[in-house]
Design a protein around this motif. Structure first.
Motif, PDB file in Angstrom:
ATOM      1  N   GLY A 533     -56.703  12.619 -15.557  1.00 41.52           N
ATOM      2  CA  GLY A 533     -55.512  12.967 -14.792  1.00 41.52           C
ATOM      3  C   GLY A 533     -54.514  11.822 -14.754  1.00 41.52           C
ATOM      4  N   PHE A 534     -53.343  12.104 -14.237  1.00 38.77           N
ATOM      5  CA  PHE A 534     -52.323  11.071 -14.088  1.00 38.77           C
ATOM      6  C   PHE A 534     -51.480  11.393 -12.865  1.00 38.77           C
ATOM      7  N   SER A 535     -50.779  10.402 -12.365  1.00 43.65           N
ATOM      8  CA  SER A 535     -49.881  10.604 -11.233  1.00 43.65           C
ATOM      9  C   SER A 535     -48.707   9.645 -11.343  1.00 43.65           C
ATOM     10  N   GLN A 536     -47.554  10.086 -10.836  1.00 42.62           N
ATOM     11  CA  GLN A 536     -46.356   9.267 -10.769  1.00 42.62           C
ATOM     12  C   GLN A 536     -45.660   9.545  -9.442  1.00 42.62           C
ATOM     13  N   ASN A 537     -45.065   8.497  -8.871  1.00 44.59           N
ATOM     14  CA  ASN A 537     -44.263   8.659  -7.665  1.00 44.59           C
ATOM     15  C   ASN A 537     -43.126   7.657  -7.729  1.00 44.59           C
ATOM     16  N   TYR A 538     -41.893   8.155  -7.623  1.00 46.01           N
ATOM     17  CA  TYR A 538     -40.749   7.258  -7.677  1.00 46.01           C
ATOM     18  C   TYR A 538     -39.582   7.851  -6.904  1.00 46.01           C
ATOM     19  N   GLY A 539     -38.752   6.972  -6.393  1.00 46.14           N
ATOM     20  CA  GLY A 539     -37.544   7.377  -5.692  1.00 46.14           C
ATOM     21  C   GLY A 539     -36.318   6.966  -6.488  1.00 46.14           C
ATOM     22  N   THR A 540     -35.261   7.747  -6.380  1.00 45.33           N
ATOM     23  CA  THR A 540     -34.034   7.490  -7.139  1.00 45.33           C
ATOM     24  C   THR A 540     -32.827   7.634  -6.224  1.00 45.33           C
ATOM     25  N   PHE A 541     -31.981   6.608  -6.214  1.00 43.78           N
ATOM     26  CA  PHE A 541     -30.728   6.653  -5.471  1.00 43.78           C
ATOM     27  C   PHE A 541     -29.621   7.034  -6.435  1.00 43.78           C
ATOM     28  N   ILE A 542     -28.836   8.050  -6.075  1.00 45.95           N
ATOM     29  CA  ILE A 542     -27.817   8.599  -6.976  1.00 45.95           C
ATOM     30  C   ILE A 542     -26.460   8.580  -6.281  1.00 45.95           C
ATOM     31  N   PRO A 543     -25.613   7.613  -6.585  1.00 51.90           N
ATOM     32  CA  PRO A 543     -24.251   7.634  -6.041  1.00 51.90           C
ATOM     33  C   PRO A 543     -23.309   8.401  -6.964  1.00 51.90           C
ATOM     34  N   SER A 544     -22.180   8.865  -6.426  1.00 49.97           N
ATOM     35  CA  SER A 544     -21.143   9.498  -7.238  1.00 49.97           C
ATOM     36  C   SER A 544     -19.791   9.181  -6.625  1.00 49.97           C
ATOM     37  N   LEU A 545     -18.771   9.084  -7.478  1.00 42.13           N
ATOM     38  CA  LEU A 545     -17.430   8.756  -7.000  1.00 42.13           C
ATOM     39  C   LEU A 545     -16.401   9.363  -7.942  1.00 42.13           C
ATOM     40  N   THR A 546     -15.408  10.053  -7.380  1.00 42.59           N
ATOM     41  CA  THR A 546     -14.298  10.616  -8.158  1.00 42.59           C
ATOM     42  C   THR A 546     -12.988  10.272  -7.458  1.00 42.59           C
ATOM     43  N   LEU A 547     -12.050   9.724  -8.229  1.00 39.91           N
ATOM     44  CA  LEU A 547     -10.700   9.438  -7.752  1.00 39.91           C
ATOM     45  C   LEU A 547      -9.737  10.321  -8.529  1.00 39.91           C
ATOM     46  N   GLN A 548      -8.893  11.065  -7.816  1.00 42.73           N
ATOM     47  CA  GLN A 548      -7.973  11.983  -8.482  1.00 42.73           C
ATOM     48  C   GLN A 548      -6.553  11.786  -7.969  1.00 42.73           C
ATOM     49  N   LYS A 549      -5.609  11.914  -8.892  1.00 46.98           N
ATOM     50  CA  LYS A 549      -4.189  11.823  -8.562  1.00 46.98           C
ATOM     51  C   LYS A 549      -3.466  12.989  -9.211  1.00 46.98           C
ATOM     52  N   MET A 550      -2.815  13.824  -8.373  1.00 50.31           N
ATOM     53  CA  MET A 550      -1.946  14.875  -8.894  1.00 50.31           C
ATOM     54  C   MET A 550      -0.559  14.278  -9.088  1.00 50.31           C
ATOM     55  N   ILE A 551      -0.212  14.050 -10.363  1.00 47.01           N
ATOM     56  CA  ILE A 551       1.088  13.458 -10.657  1.00 47.01           C
ATOM     57  C   ILE A 551       2.195  14.409 -10.228  1.00 47.01           C
ATOM     58  N   ASN A 552       2.022  15.672 -10.560  1.00 49.40           N
ATOM     59  CA  ASN A 552       2.903  16.736 -10.095  1.00 49.40           C
ATOM     60  C   ASN A 552       2.117  18.028 -10.164  1.00 49.40           C
ATOM     61  N   SER A 553       2.766  19.161 -10.037  1.00 47.15           N
ATOM     62  CA  SER A 553       2.058  20.439  -9.975  1.00 47.15           C
ATOM     63  C   SER A 553       1.370  20.810 -11.279  1.00 47.15           C
ATOM     64  N   THR A 554       1.702  20.136 -12.372  1.00 46.60           N
ATOM     65  CA  THR A 554       1.125  20.502 -13.670  1.00 46.60           C
ATOM     66  C   THR A 554       0.356  19.374 -14.340  1.00 46.60           C
ATOM     67  N   ASN A 555       0.313  18.188 -13.744  1.00 50.87           N
ATOM     68  CA  ASN A 555      -0.355  17.048 -14.377  1.00 50.87           C
ATOM     69  C   ASN A 555      -1.297  16.372 -13.385  1.00 50.87           C
ATOM     70  N   THR A 556      -2.539  16.191 -13.823  1.00 49.23           N
ATOM     71  CA  THR A 556      -3.552  15.578 -12.976  1.00 49.23           C
ATOM     72  C   THR A 556      -4.355  14.573 -13.785  1.00 49.23           C
ATOM     73  N   ILE A 557      -4.659  13.419 -13.171  1.00 54.58           N
ATOM     74  CA  ILE A 557      -5.559  12.449 -13.785  1.00 54.58           C
ATOM     75  C   ILE A 557      -6.744  12.237 -12.858  1.00 54.58           C
ATOM     76  N   LYS A 558      -7.884  11.887 -13.451  1.00 51.60           N
ATOM     77  CA  LYS A 558      -9.105  11.759 -12.661  1.00 51.60           C
ATOM     78  C   LYS A 558      -9.995  10.692 -13.267  1.00 51.60           C
ATOM     79  N   LEU A 559     -10.568   9.835 -12.417  1.00 50.17           N
ATOM     80  CA  LEU A 559     -11.539   8.826 -12.822  1.00 50.17           C
ATOM     81  C   LEU A 559     -12.828   9.095 -12.053  1.00 50.17           C
ATOM     82  N   SER A 560     -13.952   9.224 -12.755  1.00 46.90           N
ATOM     83  CA  SER A 560     -15.200   9.590 -12.088  1.00 46.90           C
ATOM     84  C   SER A 560     -16.358   8.734 -12.577  1.00 46.90           C
ATOM     85  N   TYR A 561     -17.327   8.554 -11.683  1.00 45.26           N
ATOM     86  CA  TYR A 561     -18.587   7.867 -11.996  1.00 45.26           C
ATOM     87  C   TYR A 561     -19.727   8.751 -11.512  1.00 45.26           C
TER      88      TYR A 561
END
Length: 838
Positions: A533-561
């Motif tokens: 048999g075998f066994s494994q136990n581990y914990g994982t921390f998962i961050p996330s980040l998104t920065l968005q800028k609507m330049i105008n009603s038709t243009n959007t930029i986004k940076l994400s991690y």
């Protein structure tokens, strides 16, 4: 016990954050109805199929809507006491607004009488341009492919649909990848399916394309989503609709490659809804031919070559169905439940001729033939129950969900060779039960801040019963040393929190954190094989980040991690040696660690008139990269010295990948739509020293996927479309897998006010076969294979829709397990020959 306490603490925090579990936070449960009749101002006749929407008085977001009937009448049910805005819209007419319409607890029903609307030719032109749903839509957090708008998908299956989705690639065996990464989670209607535990590629081929409404691709999921699947999430939305009254559709297709049918019916009256869907398909027998060459050059007496030619014929079948019922107790509390059934399989008949040559011991040089039969079936069900409580505060919501998924996979095979042993037959019975509990809470704290939090637990219990029989004295007897019964348990407990900030000057921030604890145990029930048999136990921390800028009603930029993990499961961990094909064996690796990937992406999206352009660049680092490693093999089985290869998955190193993608949709003229997409990225592994001898691919390699299509509207219900895609070969540290590309042409005629259609499709009409080549080179051996598989096909399709639909918003609820790579939940690897084809 610790995981239970953690989950309980998360739920308690979510509930205590806003302790309003009463009906509507103490508000009245009485609801009423707003009704009326829509009349044309010139003809004085009622307008059927006009859209009537309800808003809060002064509001801008529709809360619900219905279509008028043949007499122009409409009824909006389940309306709370208050002030409302009613908006009537119809193609060719300006919107008619009535604000306010007031209902009270003492007079909950309101008939507003006749609503007279006047036509406008100018408005008609505008609606024709903007009212058409695009084939591809770009949202803040995902890309949506509206499959029901694509005529070349008609008559195919889910794999055919996914081939047309931006950033998604499907190989010859139906394996799905996003941006070249096969570690992707595939969901159906936002939920996992136990059917996927057998094989995602096989299950996708059982789902008729006519059953698919749209496909969502999420490349950078926030911390709200499960962390599994380094490539992201693919969510297949089926055609289950919220409707007023009774409606439904039937569709199907007959062709030279495959045949399918689908039907659904929907009922919705007041607060109760019920929908049912059933579909299935089967393929005609398809024959593929494979040539194989293997060279062993270890510099000793065992140097030799193996050359073979094989033919295999595969037949597939599948059926899938679901029933969903929902009941809104009042405006604050609702329940829904879905049961989804699936059944499918494929059968393979094959024969081969092989020649061993080059041994110093001439008695080992020989020619022989072989026959293979392989019968595979899979099936099961998914049953979920969801409860949603909406608080009096707009947007505040608590959802509690549970799901039970049960699936099976059964394989029976027989391999017989004329001059080599072992001749073998076997069966593999896999069982998978998955139990999930989930709580999600959403609180719009202020106009600038939204808080989301939740907890989840997933309990998976799998069993693989692999029975192998060897030929002894003319009859097959149980081979205890090669048989295996193995149990596998995986428990995941997770908690998350996500904050959404809406800032001045059209900036927004999405920040989240998630923690997942994984506990895995493997336990052999048989001891003769020597497995432990075998066994494994581990914990994982998962961050996330998104920065968005609507330049105008038709243009959007986004940076994400985003950060993702890829857990190995039973198929990759089970240390049992699969000798179904003695010269091409496989074995699991119980020490395998999960992959961990981190991605940074910059995205730009713009709408120019009716055209859409979306472009992104990204960098992705993967630690603990998992790849299958082939090594030379020489062992004695049943008195015969066998030489060949054995495959084992290993954490071979890191991969640093940069990439970019762009796709767009343009209308150079009103009747023509052009679409295209390309995604290119690098394969650049940094291999651990112990695997340096296996590393035959050096340098940085570019890989790509791309597609292009054109659709023409000839008017009078005639539409034509052409589509083509190509995927480059994929690399590993030992070689390359096949490239893949096809093209499709389709035409469709709509009639009966677009309620019915008849179409024709053809796939690669000028080439019967596609050729798939694979090359692997490593220390001591090299091999090359080429498979010719028939893809040319012709087919006709039909569809018929009946009933009238509203557009009530879909409720946000349900289980969303995004945490196992495709095929990873197998109850053991199927024995016998691989499917080898679509």
């Amino acid at each position: 016990m610790k995981r239970i306490i953690l989950l309980f603490a998360i739920i308690s925090l979510a509930i205590s954050a806003k302790a309003q579990m009463g009906v509507g936070g103490g508000g009245s449960t009485i609801t009423g109805r707003i009704s009326g009749v829509v009349i044309d101002s010139i003809s004085k006749k009622p307008l059927d199929y006009a859209t009537v929407s309800i808003f809060r008085s002064g509001g801008k977001v529709p809360l619900n809507g219905v279509l008028t009937d043949s007499k122009g009448s409409f009824k909006l049910d389940n309306v709370k006491a208050g002030k409302w805005k009613i908006v009537v819209s119809f193609i060719g007419y300006p919107n008619k607004t009535i604000d306010p319409v007031t209902t009270t607890l003492s007079k909950p029903d309101m008939n507003i009488g006749e609503v007279v609307v006047a036509p406008s030719s100018k408005t008609l032109n505008e609606v024709k341009v903007t009212g058409q749903k695009a084939l591809i839509e770009n949202h803040i957090d995902k890309i949506v492919f509206n499959a029901e708008k694509d005529i070349t998908s008609t008559g195919g299956n889910a794999s055919d649909v996914l081939q047309k989705v931006p950033l998604v690639a499907v190989d010859i065996n139906g394996n799905v990848s996003v941006r070249g990464d096969q570690n992707v989670r595939v969901l159906i209607n936002g939920k996992p399916s136990g059917a996927m535990s057998a094989s995602v590629s096989d299950v996708l081929k059982t789902i008729p394309a006519d059953q698919i409404k749209s496909v969502e691709v999420i490349t950078s999921p926030s911390a709200k989503y499960d962390a599994e699947g380094s490539a992201g999430i693919i969510n297949i939305i089926t055609k289950q609709k919220n409707v007023s009254g009774i409606s439904g559709s039937i569709s199907g297709g007959v062709g030279t490659r495959q045949n399918n049918g689908n039907a659904n019916i929907n009922y919705n009256q007041n607060r109760f809804s019920l929908s049912a869907n059933a579909g299935g398909n089967f393929t005609w027998p398809q024959k593929s031919i494979t040539t194989f060459n293997q060279v062993f050059n270890a510099g000793n007496a065992n140097d030799h070559t193996l050359n073979s030619t094989s033919e295999s014929t595969i037949k597939r079948y599948g059926a899938i169905g679901s029933v969903t019922a929902g009941y809104d107790v009042n405006n604050y509390n609702s329940f829904s439940s879905t049961i989804r059934l699936n059944q499918g399989g494929f059968n393979i008949e094959g024969n081969s001729a092989a020649k061993l040559a080059g041994f110093a011991d001439a008695t080992r040089n020989l020619s022989y033939t072989g026959t293979t039969t392989n019968h595979n079936k899979f099936g099961g069900f998914d049953w979920n129950l969801d409860y949603t409580h909406k608080f009096k505060k707009e947007g505040e919501e608590l959802t509690i969900s549970g799901q039970w998924s049960h699936s099976i996979v059964n394989t029976d095979y027989l391999n017989f060779y004329t001059a080599v042993n072992p001749n073998q037959k076997g069966s593999n019975d896999g069982r998978n039960n998955e139990y999930t509990g989930q709580v999600d809470y959403t609180l719009p704290a202020t106009k600038f801040l939204k808080i989301e939090a939740g907890g989840k637990t997933i309990v998976r219990k799998l069993n693989s019963n692999y029975q192998v029989y060897g030929l002894n004295g003319g009859s097959f007897v149980l081979d205890n040393n090669n048989s295996n019964i193995y149990d596998y348990d995986q428990n995941v407990v997770a908690g998350y929190s996500v904050l959404t900030f809406t800032l001045p000057k059209s900036y927004s921030i999405l920040a989240g954190a998630r923690y997942e604890n994984t506990d895995i145990k493997g336990n052999p029930e048989t001891v003769l094989t020597g497995l432990t048999g075998f066994s494994q136990n581990y914990g994982t921390f998962i961050p996330s980040l998104t920065l968005q800028k609507m330049i105008n009603s038709t243009n959007t930029i986004k940076l994400s991690y985003s950060k993702r993990i890829q857990r190995p499961s039973l198929l990759l961990l089970n240390p049992f040696i699969n000798r179904a094909n003695p010269q091409s064996q496989s074995v699991g690796n119980p020490t395998l660690a999960p992959e961990v990937s981190q991605t940074v992406e910059f995205n730009y999206n713009t709408f120019i008139g009716t055209s859409i352009i979306n472009a992104s660049v990204y960098y992705k680092q993967t630690n603990g990269l998992i790849e299958g490693i082939l090594t030379p093999l020489s062992e004695v089985l049943d008195g015969t010295l066998i030489t060949g290869t054995r495959s084992t998955n290993q954490n071979i190193g890191q991969n640093h990948s940069v990439g970019g993608s762009i796709f767009g949709s343009v209308n150079p003229v009103k009747w023509l739509t052009l679409r295209g997409s390309i995604n290119a990225y690098t394969y650049n592994p940094k291999v651990y020293s112990q695997y340096a001898s296996f590393f035959s691919q050096t340098g940085v390699y570019w890989q790509y996927t791309g597609f292009a299509s054109a659709s023409v509207d000839f008017g009078k219900g005639f539409i034509a479309e052409g589509f083509g895609f190509t995927n480059s070969a994929r690399r590993t540290i030992q070689g390359t897998s096949p490239s893949f590309g096809i093209y499709v042409i389709g035409v469709k005629k709509q009639f009966w006010d677009k309620k019915a259609s008849l179409g024709f499709n053809t796939v690669t009409p000028f080439s019967e076969n596609k050729y798939f080549n694979q090359d692997i080179t490593s220390a001591g051996f090299s091999q090359h294979s080429s498979t010719a598989f028939p893809f040319r096909s012709f087919g006709i399709s039909f569809s018929y829709n009946f009933g009238k639909l509203n557009f009530s918003a879909e409720k946000k609820k349900g289980i969303n397990n995004d945490d196992i790579k495709q095929g990873d939940q197998n109850g053991g690897a199927p024995g016998g020959a691989p499917s080898g084809g679509r």
